[in-house]
Motif scaffolding. Structure first.
Motif, mmCIF file in Angstrom:
data_model
loop_
_atom_site.group_PDB
_atom_site.id
_atom_site.type_symbol
_atom_site.label_atom_id
_atom_site.label_comp_id
_atom_site.label_asym_id
_atom_site.label_seq_id
_atom_site.Cartn_x
_atom_site.Cartn_y
_atom_site.Cartn_z
ATOM 1 N N UNK A 28 -8.136 -0.255 -6.816
ATOM 2 C CA UNK A 28 -7.410 -0.264 -5.545
ATOM 3 C C UNK A 28 -6.263 -1.258 -5.627
ATOM 4 N N UNK A 29 -5.104 -0.859 -5.095
ATOM 5 C CA UNK A 29 -3.951 -1.766 -5.020
ATOM 6 C C UNK A 29 -3.565 -1.964 -3.567
ATOM 7 N N UNK A 30 -3.431 -3.226 -3.178
ATOM 8 C CA UNK A 30 -2.966 -3.583 -1.849
ATOM 9 C C UNK A 30 -1.710 -4.430 -1.965
ATOM 10 N N UNK A 31 -0.785 -4.333 -1.016
ATOM 11 C CA UNK A 31 0.437 -5.130 -1.087
ATOM 12 C C UNK A 31 0.136 -6.624 -1.031
ATOM 13 N N UNK A 220 -21.690 -1.226 3.489
ATOM 14 C CA UNK A 220 -20.386 -0.887 4.056
ATOM 15 C C UNK A 220 -19.362 -0.670 2.948
ATOM 16 N N UNK A 221 -19.313 -1.596 2.006
ATOM 17 C CA UNK A 221 -18.327 -1.485 0.929
ATOM 18 C C UNK A 221 -18.557 -0.248 0.079
ATOM 19 N N UNK A 222 -19.784 0.024 -0.264
ATOM 20 C CA UNK A 222 -20.062 1.198 -1.092
ATOM 21 C C UNK A 222 -19.605 2.474 -0.388
ATOM 22 N N UNK A 223 -19.826 2.531 0.910
ATOM 23 C CA UNK A 223 -19.420 3.732 1.641
ATOM 24 C C UNK A 223 -17.901 3.828 1.768
ATOM 25 N N UNK A 229 -12.621 7.301 -2.747
ATOM 26 C CA UNK A 229 -12.618 7.980 -4.034
ATOM 27 C C UNK A 229 -12.540 7.056 -5.222
ATOM 28 N N UNK A 230 -13.029 5.828 -5.085
ATOM 29 C CA UNK A 230 -13.069 4.894 -6.205
ATOM 30 C C UNK A 230 -14.527 4.620 -6.562
ATOM 31 N N UNK A 231 -14.729 3.937 -7.667
ATOM 32 C CA UNK A 231 -16.075 3.663 -8.166
ATOM 33 C C UNK A 231 -16.847 2.817 -7.153
ATOM 34 N N UNK A 232 -17.876 3.409 -6.541
ATOM 35 C CA UNK A 232 -18.624 2.677 -5.523
ATOM 36 C C UNK A 232 -19.583 1.655 -6.126
#
Length: 329
Positions: A28-31, A220-223, A229-232
């Motif tokens: 995941x990329x965030x600004x 919460x994070x896993x869901x 659509x990233x590795x949970x």
């Protein structure tokens, strides 16, 4: 490139906690800047031209200067060319859709997104613009008990920003704040959901609850990871509590009762749509209205009070999930 997801609120409902954990996922990329405020400020021309921005006291110019100062301080500590380039584009670039999309170019093949809680207050025509620009974007909407959210918002504005001690805040000031436009819009979850769902399908909206962040943060994070659509199963160290908990551990009982009356109609709608935590919010509100509280102050957060209807030591299952997975939505 356009972002793949947006965090659209709600303010004071765990969005900073969520941002910090999403930012640790390698896919995941965030600004570099947490809240971009494109759709609620820049797109609508609310940010003053650059010369005025440097000295104007009219919002959002002071916040723009503070963000710029913080980023400059970071660059003095750790100079990274790519981050400096991104900041130059963000702070001094033009404000249009092409510019907004360019902010996510560094994501490369990672899932990209941004979290700006103020997007929960967008008018329908702006949400229509978002949908035209980002039709496939997934949406993250975090909620908490509306009584707690309004209290936390008021404490932040009236003390930290208002320069007062909480004991100095009068009931009149509190009443004025919680009934003001800013607090009312940010706490109106039903309107927020209905406006966004008029332009995005239910399958693209994830609904989270602060109670789950408190009791079952890893679930919460896993869901959320699965929804994006990233590795949970990715290793992301989990903080068990929200990042910002405020500086007030209890609410005056009359003020809590006032908020319960203020938000009761909406909590009835939320309880019907979501059940679970929303039903517990409604239970607490009804108890406050009917019986008050046996002490002068109600513990905050409300799940720590005698009003909260958990009877077992083990909290309920995690209820944060995509909207389409709720039996009633």
């Amino acid at each position: 490139m356009p972002p793949d997801f947006l965090g659209i609120g709600a303010q004071k409902a765990g969005t900073t906690w969520l941002h910090r954990h999403l930012d640790q996922h390698e896919q995941i990329w965030l600004p570099p800047q947490k809240e971009l405020h494109y759709f609620d400020q820049r797109l609508q021309g609310k940010l003053a031209p650059l010369p005025q921005r440097m000295w104007s006291d009219q919002a959002p110019s002071p916040q723009w200067r503070l963000n710029l100062t913080n980023r400059l301080a970071r660059h003095r500590q750790r100079f990274v060319v790519d981050e400096v380039t991104w900041d130059l584009n963000f702070f001094f670039g033009r404000n249009d859709d092409q510019w907004y999309r360019s902010l996510f170019a560094p994501a490369s093949d990672r899932i990209a997104g941004e979290i700006t809680p103020a997007y929960s207050t967008l008018e329908p025509e702006i949400i229509a613009h978002v949908a035209a620009l980002l039709p496939d974007a997934k949406l993250l909407f975090m909620m908490r008990n509306p009584i707690e959210r309004a209290w936390s918002h008021a404490v932040m504005d009236l003390t930290r920003r208002g320069g007062k001690q909480l004991s100095e805040v009068t009931q009149e000031e509190f009443h004025r704040h919680v009934n003001g436009q800013a607090s009312s819009q940010r706490g109106d979850y039903v309107t927020t959901l209905d406006r966004w769902l008029a332009h995005f399908p239910k399958r693209q909206l994830f609904v989270g609850f602060l109670e789950d962040i408190n009791a079952r943060p890893r679930f919460v994070l896993r869901r959320v990871f699965r929804f994006l659509g990233v590795d949970e199963a990715a290793h992301v160290p989990v903080r068990p509590r929200p990042v910002h908990r405020g500086n007030a551990q209890s609410m005056p009982t009359p003020w809590a009762r006032q908020l319960a009356e203020r938000y009761l109609p909406m909590m009835e709608q939320l309880a019907e749509r979501f059940g679970g935590h929303a039903e517990r919010w409604l239970h607490v509100a009804n108890e406050l209205i009917a019986h008050g509280y046996p002490e002068e102050r109600v513990p905050y957060p409300l799940w720590a009070s005698k009003l909260w209807p958990w009877t077992d030591e083990e909290p309920p299952p995690c209820e944060s999930r995509p909207l389409a997975a709720f039996p009633l939505h």
